[in-house]
Scaffold this motif. Sequence first.
Motif, PDB file in Angstrom:
ATOM      1  N   ALA A 147      20.785  36.061  40.472  1.00  0.00           N
ATOM      2  CA  ALA A 147      20.880  36.872  41.694  1.00  0.00           C
ATOM      3  C   ALA A 147      22.323  36.944  42.194  1.00  0.00           C
ATOM      4  O   ALA A 147      22.578  37.426  43.285  1.00  0.00           O
ATOM      5  CB  ALA A 147      19.990  36.283  42.782  1.00  0.00           C
ATOM      6  N   VAL A 148      23.285  36.456  41.368  1.00  0.00           N
ATOM      7  CA  VAL A 148      24.664  36.295  41.831  1.00  0.00           C
ATOM      8  C   VAL A 148      25.656  37.035  40.933  1.00  0.00           C
ATOM      9  O   VAL A 148      25.506  37.062  39.705  1.00  0.00           O
ATOM     10  CB  VAL A 148      25.040  34.789  41.883  1.00  0.00           C
ATOM     11  N   TYR A 149      26.665  37.628  41.578  1.00  0.00           N
ATOM     12  CA  TYR A 149      27.797  38.266  40.884  1.00  0.00           C
ATOM     13  C   TYR A 149      29.060  37.756  41.571  1.00  0.00           C
ATOM     14  O   TYR A 149      29.132  37.750  42.801  1.00  0.00           O
ATOM     15  CB  TYR A 149      27.687  39.790  41.006  1.00  0.00           C
ATOM     16  N   GLY A 150      30.037  37.319  40.789  1.00  0.00           N
ATOM     17  CA  GLY A 150      31.267  36.799  41.378  1.00  0.00           C
ATOM     18  C   GLY A 150      32.481  37.611  40.956  1.00  0.00           C
ATOM     19  O   GLY A 150      32.584  38.023  39.798  1.00  0.00           O
ATOM     20  N   THR A 151      33.387  37.848  41.902  1.00  0.00           N
ATOM     21  CA  THR A 151      34.588  38.622  41.582  1.00  0.00           C
ATOM     22  C   THR A 151      35.767  38.184  42.454  1.00  0.00           C
ATOM     23  O   THR A 151      35.625  37.331  43.331  1.00  0.00           O
ATOM     24  CB  THR A 151      34.311  40.136  41.717  1.00  0.00           C
ATOM     25  N   LEU A 152      36.908  38.799  42.187  1.00  0.00           N
ATOM     26  CA  LEU A 152      38.155  38.459  42.872  1.00  0.00           C
ATOM     27  C   LEU A 152      38.744  39.694  43.557  1.00  0.00           C
ATOM     28  O   LEU A 152      38.560  40.814  43.081  1.00  0.00           O
ATOM     29  CB  LEU A 152      39.182  37.956  41.846  1.00  0.00           C
ATOM     30  N   CYS A 153      39.471  39.462  44.634  1.00  0.00           N
ATOM     31  CA  CYS A 153      40.225  40.565  45.256  1.00  0.00           C
ATOM     32  C   CYS A 153      41.385  40.962  44.347  1.00  0.00           C
ATOM     33  O   CYS A 153      41.588  42.133  44.051  1.00  0.00           O
ATOM     34  CB  CYS A 153      40.780  40.137  46.615  1.00  0.00           C
ATOM     35  N   VAL A 154      42.164  39.956  43.930  1.00  0.00           N
ATOM     36  CA  VAL A 154      43.314  40.181  43.044  1.00  0.00           C
ATOM     37  C   VAL A 154      42.872  39.818  41.635  1.00  0.00           C
ATOM     38  O   VAL A 154      42.691  38.649  41.317  1.00  0.00           O
ATOM     39  CB  VAL A 154      44.527  39.324  43.480  1.00  0.00           C
ATOM     40  N   LYS A 155      42.687  40.833  40.810  1.00  0.00           N
ATOM     41  CA  LYS A 155      42.170  40.597  39.464  1.00  0.00           C
ATOM     42  C   LYS A 155      43.274  40.339  38.446  1.00  0.00           C
ATOM     43  O   LYS A 155      43.024  39.835  37.360  1.00  0.00           O
ATOM     44  CB  LYS A 155      41.320  41.785  39.032  1.00  0.00           C
ATOM     45  N   CYS A 156      44.497  40.695  38.790  1.00  0.00           N
ATOM     46  CA  CYS A 156      45.595  40.532  37.844  1.00  0.00           C
ATOM     47  C   CYS A 156      46.200  39.134  37.939  1.00  0.00           C
ATOM     48  O   CYS A 156      46.374  38.604  39.030  1.00  0.00           O
ATOM     49  CB  CYS A 156      46.671  41.576  38.097  1.00  0.00           C
ATOM     50  N   PRO A 157      46.516  38.543  36.783  1.00  0.00           N
ATOM     51  CA  PRO A 157      47.141  37.220  36.771  1.00  0.00           C
ATOM     52  C   PRO A 157      48.619  37.333  37.118  1.00  0.00           C
ATOM     53  O   PRO A 157      49.448  37.599  36.253  1.00  0.00           O
ATOM     54  CB  PRO A 157      46.931  36.756  35.319  1.00  0.00           C
ATOM     55  N   LEU A 158      48.924  37.163  38.382  1.00  0.00           N
ATOM     56  CA  LEU A 158      50.302  37.312  38.862  1.00  0.00           C
ATOM     57  C   LEU A 158      50.832  35.970  39.347  1.00  0.00           C
ATOM     58  O   LEU A 158      50.074  35.143  39.836  1.00  0.00           O
ATOM     59  CB  LEU A 158      50.340  38.322  40.020  1.00  0.00           C
ATOM     60  N   SER A 159      52.144  35.783  39.249  1.00  0.00           N
ATOM     61  CA  SER A 159      52.737  34.536  39.749  1.00  0.00           C
ATOM     62  C   SER A 159      52.600  34.463  41.270  1.00  0.00           C
ATOM     63  O   SER A 159      52.506  33.395  41.843  1.00  0.00           O
ATOM     64  CB  SER A 159      54.213  34.460  39.346  1.00  0.00           C
ATOM     65  N   ASP A 160      52.564  35.613  41.909  1.00  0.00           N
ATOM     66  CA  ASP A 160      52.421  35.693  43.359  1.00  0.00           C
ATOM     67  C   ASP A 160      51.387  36.781  43.660  1.00  0.00           C
ATOM     68  O   ASP A 160      51.630  37.966  43.384  1.00  0.00           O
ATOM     69  CB  ASP A 160      53.777  36.024  43.994  1.00  0.00           C
ATOM     70  N   ALA A 161      50.228  36.385  44.196  1.00  0.00           N
ATOM     71  CA  ALA A 161      49.133  37.343  44.429  1.00  0.00           C
ATOM     72  C   ALA A 161      49.535  38.475  45.365  1.00  0.00           C
ATOM     73  O   ALA A 161      48.950  39.553  45.320  1.00  0.00           O
ATOM     74  CB  ALA A 161      47.916  36.610  44.978  1.00  0.00           C
ATOM     75  N   SER A 162      50.565  38.262  46.201  1.00  0.00           N
ATOM     76  CA  SER A 162      50.991  39.321  47.123  1.00  0.00           C
ATOM     77  C   SER A 162      51.648  40.491  46.384  1.00  0.00           C
ATOM     78  O   SER A 162      51.861  41.554  46.962  1.00  0.00           O
ATOM     79  CB  SER A 162      51.944  38.761  48.179  1.00  0.00           C
ATOM     80  N   LEU A 163      51.964  40.323  45.096  1.00  0.00           N
ATOM     81  CA  LEU A 163      52.557  41.408  44.295  1.00  0.00           C
ATOM     82  C   LEU A 163      51.500  42.404  43.815  1.00  0.00           C
ATOM     83  O   LEU A 163      51.835  43.438  43.244  1.00  0.00           O
ATOM     84  CB  LEU A 163      53.291  40.836  43.073  1.00  0.00           C
ATOM     85  N   ALA A 164      50.241  42.090  44.027  1.00  0.00           N
ATOM     86  CA  ALA A 164      49.162  42.979  43.565  1.00  0.00           C
ATOM     87  C   ALA A 164      49.240  44.319  44.283  1.00  0.00           C
ATOM     88  O   ALA A 164      49.437  44.380  45.497  1.00  0.00           O
ATOM     89  CB  ALA A 164      47.808  42.327  43.815  1.00  0.00           C
ATOM     90  N   ASP A 165      49.089  45.381  43.526  1.00  0.00           N
ATOM     91  CA  ASP A 165      49.108  46.729  44.079  1.00  0.00           C
ATOM     92  C   ASP A 165      47.850  46.951  44.917  1.00  0.00           C
ATOM     93  O   ASP A 165      46.746  46.577  44.497  1.00  0.00           O
ATOM     94  CB  ASP A 165      49.167  47.732  42.927  1.00  0.00           C
ATOM     95  N   PHE A 166      47.987  47.584  46.074  1.00  0.00           N
ATOM     96  CA  PHE A 166      46.835  47.764  46.964  1.00  0.00           C
ATOM     97  C   PHE A 166      45.739  48.601  46.303  1.00  0.00           C
ATOM     98  O   PHE A 166      44.551  48.346  46.494  1.00  0.00           O
ATOM     99  CB  PHE A 166      47.239  48.407  48.297  1.00  0.00           C
ATOM    100  N   ALA A 167      46.139  49.579  45.474  1.00  0.00           N
ATOM    101  CA  ALA A 167      45.137  50.416  44.789  1.00  0.00           C
ATOM    102  C   ALA A 167      44.261  49.567  43.878  1.00  0.00           C
ATOM    103  O   ALA A 167      43.066  49.833  43.721  1.00  0.00           O
ATOM    104  CB  ALA A 167      45.832  51.513  43.992  1.00  0.00           C
TER     105      ALA A 167
END
Length: 201
Positions: A90-110
């Motif tokens: 009954a469970v699905y797990g995911t991430l906001c930032v899917k890309c493996p980045l050194s700094d998650a704040s570099l993730a593109d908003f799109a």
Amino acid sequence: MPVTDDEIREKYLERAIRELNTLTRELQACPHCPRGNLMPVLGSGHPQADIMLLKHSPLPSEIEEGVAFYGRAGSALMKSLKRLSIDPLAVYGTLCVKCPLSDASLADFACVARVVEEIAIVQPKIVVVMGEPALRILNGLKLALSRPLEPREGEIQAFTPTVDALYVPDIDDSLDEEGAKQRFWRAFRMLGKWYEELPPY
């Protein structure tokens, strides 16, 4: 010959699988984040889960396997779900930032905004938001008819007319210290009560 409920459910499931596969291909081909030749970390679980687990960004074990909640966090959550008598299917797990980045704040908003697509495909009945960074992102995405969620641990909140939300501490920050583990468990166990009261349809 009339279509049965099972056949309808099967068609919805097939569509959800197809849409998640398309999203996966789009994520793998996405050029927006500076992830080099590393692949994005994908969501995992049932494509039409009642419960969606959402955390901010991947750990090295998740990056290595390319799957959200792989490793310590996944093991801890499986034990917690079992303790609460929640079917892991009954469970699905995911991430906001899917890309493996050194700094998650570099993730593109799109790219981060693709969580909206995932919610639309899976159509969970509740999103378990893990930690303040994930909460901030989810609130910033402004899903249709959504209300801003408050960082109130262990409280079921109405997120949209069809989706509830439960805010809990970040699982990754909760595994190394006993007090943090207990704080996570106090908040997370509300999911068991919510699941128990879920109508059987």
